[in-house]
Design an enzyme around this catalytic site. Structure first.
Site, PDB file in Angstrom:
ATOM      1  N   PRO A   1       4.479   6.198  -6.670  1.00 44.47           N
ATOM      2  CA  PRO A   1       4.019   7.381  -5.950  1.00 44.47           C
ATOM      3  C   PRO A   1       2.843   7.084  -5.050  1.00 44.47           C
ATOM      4  CG  PRO A   1       3.901   7.675  -8.353  1.00 44.47           C
ATOM      5  CD  PRO A   1       4.177   6.253  -8.088  1.00 44.47           C
ATOM      6  N   GLU A   2       2.986   7.438  -3.804  1.00 46.41           N
ATOM      7  CA  GLU A   2       1.870   7.425  -2.866  1.00 46.41           C
ATOM      8  C   GLU A   2       1.373   8.864  -2.806  1.00 46.41           C
ATOM      9  OE1 GLU A   2       0.562   5.035  -0.817  1.00 46.41           O
ATOM     10  OE2 GLU A   2       1.963   3.361  -0.955  1.00 46.41           O
TER      11      GLU A   2
ATOM     12  N   ARG B   1     -18.858  -4.223   8.750  1.00 49.34           N
ATOM     13  CA  ARG B   1     -18.003  -4.689   7.651  1.00 49.34           C
ATOM     14  C   ARG B   1     -17.097  -5.820   8.118  1.00 49.34           C
ATOM     15  NH1 ARG B   1     -17.129  -1.303   3.213  1.00 49.34           N
ATOM     16  NH2 ARG B   1     -15.925  -3.102   2.499  1.00 49.34           N
TER      17      ARG B   1
END
Length: 279
Positions: free
Chosen positions: A2-3, A160
């Site tokens: 499941p996303e 980042r």
DNA sequence: CAGACCTCCTGAACGC
DNA sequence: TGCGTTCAGGAGGTCT
């Protein structure tokens, strides 16, 4: 597996059968999933209580009563199956919630099945948002406009050096972007998964944000088929409804330029992308 | 502190 | 045919 769109679908399915009903009992068949299950706490919160609402935070499903909140995660292979009997019929049924019988309503038993046991089950009698599972999560993408999401990502990405693909999958940055959605969104945005997050320009982040939201929304819309099948759900089908342009398509021709799709590993996760279309 | 990698687990899909 | 091996993935933990 499941996303976020599927979790949303599961939540809707649970609402249809269980919202407003009282929990008669819960039976556990294991003492742990990924972690130990706080059985006594969960019983205190659920048994004899009316389910006031279901909610979702990231890929967690929350069950709210006047006593507190039960927090569950389906992991990769978890499912809530609606059944007419309390008796487990599938292997790896780890707990069963029995709803109190009610006039004019079907008997309902919610079976939690999770073969790989990547799922989690916990609870809190106080604020769910302060529970360790939820406390450090980033914002819900679906609650943001594409511009707001792009600005958020752009600000967080400054400096980042982590690859953009890992960055958008980091739940502390934004929740709900799993491997499939990360790969597909980056392909549509024409951004290589290898690019460093801090090197992605704002304009590109805006396009990426648009595609993340578009992909998630589209999948939720098509997840409706899962709701329909929920009574005899056996793992969910909605998510296969989205057409995958790169995910899992190594060596197959790019849908845009016909170049074979590349597969690489990033921090142990597979990434698929087109070397020509994504820069 | 940031980033890479490990770990949990089972079943499906391979390869010999 | 039947066995062994590889791999998938969310998210926290550990190591550098």
């Amino acid at each position: 597996m499941p996303e976020l769109p599927e979790v949303e679908t599961v939540k809707s399915g649970l609402e249809q059968v269980a919202l407003g009903r009282e929990v008669a009992s819960i039976k556990f068949y294991r003492k742990d999933l990924r972690e130990k299950i706080p059985q006594a706490l969960i019983k205190r919160i659920l048994v004899g209580e009316k389910i006031l609402s279901f909610s979702r935070r990231s890929k967690y499903i929350l069950i709210n009563t006047s006593k507190g909140t039960v927090i569950s995660h389906l992991g990769m292979t978890g499912a809530f199956l609606t059944r007419r009997s309390s008796k487990p019929e599938k292997p790896h049924t780890h707990f069963v919630i029995t709803l109190k019988k009610a006039k004019g309503l079907d008997d309902v038993f919610l079976h939690y099945v999770d073969p790989r046991r990547f799922g989690r089950l916990s609870a809190t009698e106080t604020s769910a948002q302060e529970h360790p599972y939820l406390a450090s999560l980033g914002p819900e993408p679906l609650e943001l406009s594409s511009k707001k999401l792009a600005m958020h990502l752009f600000e967080k990405a400054k400096g980042r050096k982590v690859p953009i693909k890992n960055f958008i999958m980091d739940a502390k940055i934004v929740v709900g972007v799993g491997n499939i959605y990360a790969c597909e969104s980056l392909f549509k945005a024409g951004i290589s998964p290898l690019r460093l997050a801090g090197d992605v320009e704002y304009d590109e982040m805006l396009i990426l944000a648009k595609y993340i939201l578009q992909t998630l929304k589209k999948a939720i819309k098509q997840g409706g088929t899962t709701i329909k099948d929920f009574q005899n759900a056996d793992g969910g089908t909605g998510y296969f409804a989205i057409s995958l342009k790169v995910y899992g398509r190594q060596d197959l021709p790019c849908v845009s330029c016909k170049t074979p799709i590349s597969q690489i590993k990033q921090s142990g996760r597979s990434s698929w992308y087109c070397k020509i279309c994504q820069n």
